[in-house]
Design a protein around this motif. Sequence first.
Motif, mmCIF file in Angstrom:
data_model
loop_
_atom_site.group_PDB
_atom_site.id
_atom_site.type_symbol
_atom_site.label_atom_id
_atom_site.label_comp_id
_atom_site.label_asym_id
_atom_site.label_seq_id
_atom_site.Cartn_x
_atom_site.Cartn_y
_atom_site.Cartn_z
ATOM 1 N N GLN A 151 0.714 -1.313 0.115
ATOM 2 C CA GLN A 151 -0.010 0.032 -0.130
ATOM 3 C C GLN A 151 0.979 1.314 -0.031
ATOM 4 N N LYS A 152 2.043 1.238 0.753
ATOM 5 C CA LYS A 152 2.880 2.494 0.734
ATOM 6 C C LYS A 152 3.550 2.355 -0.554
ATOM 7 N N LEU A 153 3.948 1.219 -1.104
ATOM 8 C CA LEU A 153 4.482 1.652 -2.312
ATOM 9 C C LEU A 153 3.674 2.185 -3.390
ATOM 10 N N ALA A 154 2.526 1.830 -3.287
ATOM 11 C CA ALA A 154 1.350 2.277 -4.393
ATOM 12 C C ALA A 154 1.132 3.622 -4.104
ATOM 13 N N LEU A 155 0.985 4.119 -3.012
ATOM 14 C CA LEU A 155 0.823 5.693 -2.617
ATOM 15 C C LEU A 155 1.947 6.284 -3.176
#
Length: 242
Positions: A151-155
Motif C-alpha cells: 500500500q505504501k509503495l502504491a501511494l
Amino acid sequence: MDEKDLEIEETSPGDEAVRKVKKKKKKVNAEKRGVCHVSRVPPRMDHVKLRQVLSQLGEIQRIYLVPEAAAAQMNRKRAGGFRGQAFSEGWVEFTKKSVAKRVANMLNGQQMGGRKRSSFYYDIWNVKYLSKIKWDDVTEEIAQRHAVREQKLALELSAAKRERDFYLTQVDKSRALSSIEERMKKKQKVQQESGVISDFPSDEFAPKVIRQFPQKKPVADQAGKIKPSLSKDILAGVFGGQ
C-alpha cells in the motif's frame, strides 16, 4: 442410485473422521511448539546456516527470514559491503516450547562464536522467546506487513506519477509560451523592417511584475534597544532597604 455414488457415501464418513483426527492432531502438535524471534540476522547468514547452528540445540520445525529492504541493500552495496542477499530479522519454530525457551535464554546477548574464520564469529545473538505466539500468528503478521508495504509503495508511485504529470504540464506550458514569444518577436521584426508601427509592446517596455511581501522586524534589533534592569525589590534586598 449408481454404484459409484454408493461407494462415495460409504467411504465419505470415514474420510471425514480421518480428516478430523489429522486436524486435531495437527492442532495439538502446534500447541506444543514454541516460536523464537531473531531480531537481527548477521550478513552472510541464511536459513540454511541458521538451521545448521540452532538444530544442535533442539529440533526445528520451520524458519522464516525477512529479506532486507531494497534501499538498504543498495546502500550497503554502494558502501562496499556484502553484495549477497541479506536478511533483517527472522522467526524460528521449535517442536517444543521448553526447547525454544531454553535456546532463547541461553543464546540471547551471547557471542555467536563457532569458527574464528566465520564472518559472524563476533556477532551477538538477539533471540527472544515469543510467549503465546503460534506460527499462524507469525504468518498473519508477515502478510499484514507485506500488505502495508504494498500500500505504501502504491501511494509513493501515485505521488511520483502526479509530480511527473505536473512537471510535464509545466514543460508544455513553457514551450507554448516560448513559441508565442518567438512568433511575436518575428512579427515585430518584420513590421519594423517594413516600417509599420507594431501594436505589440516591446520587451523593454513590458511591465515587470514585482511582488512585495510584508516583513517582520528582526527580534535582535529590538533586543538591542532594551536595556536590562534590576528590580527594585532585588536592589532593596542587596542594600538593606536603603
